[in-house]
Design a protein around this motif. Structure first.
Motif, PDB file in Angstrom:
ATOM      1  N   ASP A 103      27.405   1.547  -4.433  1.00 18.67           N
ATOM      2  CA  ASP A 103      26.063   2.078  -4.653  1.00 18.67           C
ATOM      3  C   ASP A 103      25.048   0.950  -4.833  1.00 18.67           C
ATOM      4  N   THR A 104      23.783   1.308  -4.716  1.00 16.16           N
ATOM      5  CA  THR A 104      22.677   0.344  -4.781  1.00 16.16           C
ATOM      6  C   THR A 104      22.597  -0.311  -6.162  1.00 16.16           C
ATOM      7  N   ASP A 105      22.351  -1.615  -6.190  1.00 16.31           N
ATOM      8  CA  ASP A 105      22.033  -2.278  -7.457  1.00 16.31           C
ATOM      9  C   ASP A 105      20.811  -1.569  -8.044  1.00 16.31           C
ATOM     10  N   VAL A 106      20.927  -1.068  -9.255  1.00 18.62           N
ATOM     11  CA  VAL A 106      19.853  -0.221  -9.794  1.00 18.62           C
ATOM     12  C   VAL A 106      18.508  -0.951  -9.866  1.00 18.62           C
ATOM     13  N   LEU A 107      18.536  -2.271 -10.054  1.00 18.87           N
ATOM     14  CA  LEU A 107      17.258  -3.005 -10.113  1.00 18.87           C
ATOM     15  C   LEU A 107      16.591  -2.993  -8.737  1.00 18.87           C
ATOM     16  N   ASP A 108      17.403  -3.112  -7.678  1.00 20.72           N
ATOM     17  CA  ASP A 108      16.864  -2.991  -6.314  1.00 20.72           C
ATOM     18  C   ASP A 108      16.387  -1.565  -6.049  1.00 20.72           C
ATOM     19  N   GLY A 109      17.159  -0.592  -6.543  1.00 24.16           N
ATOM     20  CA  GLY A 109      16.778   0.810  -6.360  1.00 24.16           C
ATOM     21  C   GLY A 109      15.417   1.096  -6.983  1.00 24.16           C
ATOM     22  N   ILE A 110      15.209   0.611  -8.188  1.00 27.45           N
ATOM     23  CA  ILE A 110      13.925   0.808  -8.874  1.00 27.45           C
ATOM     24  C   ILE A 110      12.792   0.190  -8.062  1.00 27.45           C
ATOM     25  N   ARG A 111      13.033  -1.031  -7.551  1.00 24.37           N
ATOM     26  CA  ARG A 111      11.989  -1.700  -6.763  1.00 24.37           C
ATOM     27  C   ARG A 111      11.697  -0.945  -5.463  1.00 24.37           C
ATOM     28  N   LEU A 112      12.744  -0.387  -4.845  1.00 24.97           N
ATOM     29  CA  LEU A 112      12.541   0.384  -3.606  1.00 24.97           C
ATOM     30  C   LEU A 112      11.708   1.641  -3.873  1.00 24.97           C
ATOM     31  N   VAL A 113      12.049   2.349  -4.952  1.00 24.79           N
ATOM     32  CA  VAL A 113      11.311   3.578  -5.285  1.00 24.79           C
ATOM     33  C   VAL A 113       9.840   3.250  -5.517  1.00 24.79           C
ATOM     34  N   ARG A 114       9.587   2.178  -6.265  1.00 23.83           N
ATOM     35  CA  ARG A 114       8.190   1.789  -6.528  1.00 23.83           C
ATOM     36  C   ARG A 114       7.490   1.368  -5.245  1.00 23.83           C
ATOM     37  N   ALA A 115       8.206   0.618  -4.385  1.00 20.62           N
ATOM     38  CA  ALA A 115       7.593   0.169  -3.119  1.00 20.62           C
ATOM     39  C   ALA A 115       7.196   1.365  -2.264  1.00 20.62           C
ATOM     40  N   ALA A 116       7.935   2.475  -2.398  1.00 19.82           N
ATOM     41  CA  ALA A 116       7.634   3.685  -1.627  1.00 19.82           C
ATOM     42  C   ALA A 116       6.658   4.597  -2.372  1.00 19.82           C
ATOM     43  N   GLY A 117       6.022   4.078  -3.409  1.00 19.99           N
ATOM     44  CA  GLY A 117       5.016   4.858  -4.145  1.00 19.99           C
ATOM     45  C   GLY A 117       5.596   5.870  -5.106  1.00 19.99           C
ATOM     46  N   GLY A 118       6.893   5.757  -5.399  1.00 18.96           N
ATOM     47  CA  GLY A 118       7.559   6.761  -6.221  1.00 18.96           C
ATOM     48  C   GLY A 118       7.654   6.395  -7.692  1.00 18.96           C
ATOM     49  N   VAL A 119       8.172   7.334  -8.462  1.00 25.65           N
ATOM     50  CA  VAL A 119       8.322   7.182  -9.907  1.00 25.65           C
ATOM     51  C   VAL A 119       9.806   7.167 -10.243  1.00 25.65           C
ATOM     52  N   PRO A 120      10.374   6.006 -10.638  1.00 26.17           N
ATOM     53  CA  PRO A 120      11.788   5.948 -10.984  1.00 26.17           C
ATOM     54  C   PRO A 120      12.040   6.324 -12.453  1.00 26.17           C
ATOM     55  N   VAL A 121      13.010   7.221 -12.641  1.00 23.42           N
ATOM     56  CA  VAL A 121      13.373   7.710 -13.982  1.00 23.42           C
ATOM     57  C   VAL A 121      14.883   7.581 -14.119  1.00 23.42           C
ATOM     58  N   PHE A 122      15.338   6.966 -15.184  1.00 23.74           N
ATOM     59  CA  PHE A 122      16.778   6.766 -15.413  1.00 23.74           C
ATOM     60  C   PHE A 122      17.404   8.106 -15.815  1.00 23.74           C
ATOM     61  N   ALA A 123      18.341   8.610 -14.986  1.00 26.69           N
ATOM     62  CA  ALA A 123      18.961   9.920 -15.216  1.00 26.69           C
ATOM     63  C   ALA A 123      20.090   9.838 -16.253  1.00 26.69           C
ATOM     64  N   HIS A 124      20.166  10.858 -17.096  1.00 31.13           N
ATOM     65  CA  HIS A 124      21.262  11.024 -18.072  1.00 31.13           C
ATOM     66  C   HIS A 124      21.888   9.690 -18.499  1.00 31.13           C
ATOM     67  N   GLY A 125      21.031   8.788 -19.040  1.00 29.65           N
ATOM     68  CA  GLY A 125      21.439   7.403 -19.274  1.00 29.65           C
ATOM     69  C   GLY A 125      22.488   7.186 -20.348  1.00 29.65           C
ATOM     70  N   LEU A 126      22.653   8.122 -21.271  1.00 32.01           N
ATOM     71  CA  LEU A 126      23.635   7.939 -22.348  1.00 32.01           C
ATOM     72  C   LEU A 126      24.782   8.941 -22.276  1.00 32.01           C
ATOM     73  N   ALA A 127      24.957   9.558 -21.100  1.00 32.93           N
ATOM     74  CA  ALA A 127      25.977  10.606 -20.974  1.00 32.93           C
ATOM     75  C   ALA A 127      27.370   9.979 -20.905  1.00 32.93           C
ATOM     76  N   THR A 128      27.951   9.724 -22.060  1.00 31.09           N
ATOM     77  CA  THR A 128      29.244   9.043 -22.140  1.00 31.09           C
ATOM     78  C   THR A 128      30.380   9.883 -21.541  1.00 31.09           C
ATOM     79  N   SER A 129      30.164  11.207 -21.416  1.00 34.22           N
ATOM     80  CA  SER A 129      31.201  12.060 -20.817  1.00 34.22           C
ATOM     81  C   SER A 129      31.413  11.707 -19.352  1.00 34.22           C
ATOM     82  N   ARG A 130      30.446  11.014 -18.732  1.00 36.81           N
ATOM     83  CA  ARG A 130      30.558  10.658 -17.316  1.00 36.81           C
ATOM     84  C   ARG A 130      31.184   9.285 -17.102  1.00 36.81           C
ATOM     85  N   GLY A 131      31.461   8.564 -18.169  1.00 35.71           N
ATOM     86  CA  GLY A 131      32.034   7.226 -18.022  1.00 35.71           C
ATOM     87  C   GLY A 131      31.254   6.228 -18.867  1.00 35.71           C
TER      88      GLY A 131
END
Ligand code: AMP
Ligand code: FE
Ligand code: FE
Ligand code: ZN
Length: 285
Positions: free
Chosen positions: A172-200
């Motif tokens: 998967d995409t390096d999240v820092l690159d992902g954030i920069r891509l979303v911003r470059a495309a005029g979008g709003v990046p939001v970190f999803a379910h960031g503390l959901a320990t049930s997922r790993g």
């Protein structure tokens, strides 16, 4: 105002078609719904055509990402992206790469299971996805139908668990690159379910600070997989960092038990999100 900013349709691993999803949202009394399929915008036009009067439709996506921490294996993280330009070339190319990665990884998981005698067939799973973005829920459904497990949850808790010998990771995409891509495309990046320990494994505050430095604009706080303590922690973190706070159901149709609208976003936070996105527009009456 009831606002749900994270849902999945059958163009990724939900079970409602995009048209059914907007109808479900309206029937549940939502005023705003965001369609955030994994790694694709394929549902946007279908949802738009079917949007019932009075429902605001927010175009979005959930991007599969990884955080690279020094000295340990990468941590899987999900990045919600809203209001970006779907035609931004570099971002569009990265989505294509992620979907291809999902296909090769899904095939590896299914081939390994089939080799050990589990009666599932990769080509059938791909055919059933009808051109949608394939994920473990598709494999889970095949295992249920083959009688190997009695539910999708059971498949995720056993054969498809991230600690299972059959599990395969995706590049998967390096999240820092992902954030920069979303911003470059005029979008709003939001970190999803960031503390959901049930997922790993989850990332620490240092990683979130790095994400903010890369351009992250929000944290998903209210999410079914977050405990009350995790929500309180994220709320304080978002307030301290000046980030938008969202709340959402992460609805997946019958692939999960959570109903649409199970968690919602405060209207003022929604307005801040709308104001920050310039790559596409929310659709309203
Ligand atoms: P993948 O993206 O292929 O690694 O699969 C992960 C997806 O499966 C995520 O979108 C989750 O929302 C979904 N998922 C995780 N656990 C479950 C579960 N117990 N039942 C159904 N879906 C799940
Ligand atoms: Fe999903
Ligand atoms: Fe997610
Ligand atoms: Zn999701």
């Amino acid at each position: 105002m009831r606002i749900d900013l994270h849902t999945h349709s059958s163009v990724s691993d939900g079970t409602d078609s995009p048209a059914a999803l907007v109808a479900t949202a309206a029937a549940a009394g939502l005023d705003v719904v965001a369609l955030t399929d994994h790694d694709t915008t394929a549902g946007w036009a279908l949802a738009e055509q079917a949007r019932p009067p009075g429902l605001t439709l927010m175009p979005g996506m959930e991007m599969s990402c990884r955080y690279f921490a020094a000295g340990e294996s990468p941590i899987s993280v999900h990045l919600l992206a809203y209001l970006f330009d779907p035609l931004h070339p570099a971002f569009a190319a990265e989505r294509v790469r992620l979907r291809e990665e999902r296909l090769s990884r899904g095939e590896r998981i299914v081939t390994a299971l089939a080799a050990d005698g589990y009666p599932i067939v990769w080509a059938e799973i791909v055919a059933r996805s009808e051109g949608g973005v394939v994920g473990r829920p598709h494999v889970a459904r095949a295992l249920v139908e083959a009688g190997v497990v009695d539910s999708v949850d059971h498949a995720f808790a056993t054969l498809l668990h991230h600690a299972s010998p059959y599990y395969a990771a995706k590049a998967d995409t390096d999240v820092l690159d992902g954030i920069r891509l979303v911003r470059a495309a005029g979008g709003v990046p939001v970190f999803a379910h960031g503390l959901a320990t049930s997922r790993g494994r989850v990332v620490g505050d240092d990683a979130i600070a790095e994400m903010v430095a890369a351009g992250l604009l929000g944290l998903e706080v209210e999410h079914p997989d977050h405990t009350p303590d995790q929500r309180a922690y994220l709320r304080a973190l978002a307030t301290g960092l000046g980030l938008i706070q969202t709340g959402s159901s992460d609805y997946h149709g019958t692939n999960k038990r959570t109903p649409i609208g199970a968690c919602t976003t405060d209207p003022a936070q929604f307005e801040a999100l709308l104001a920050a996105g310039t790559g596409s527009a929310a659709l309203a009456d």
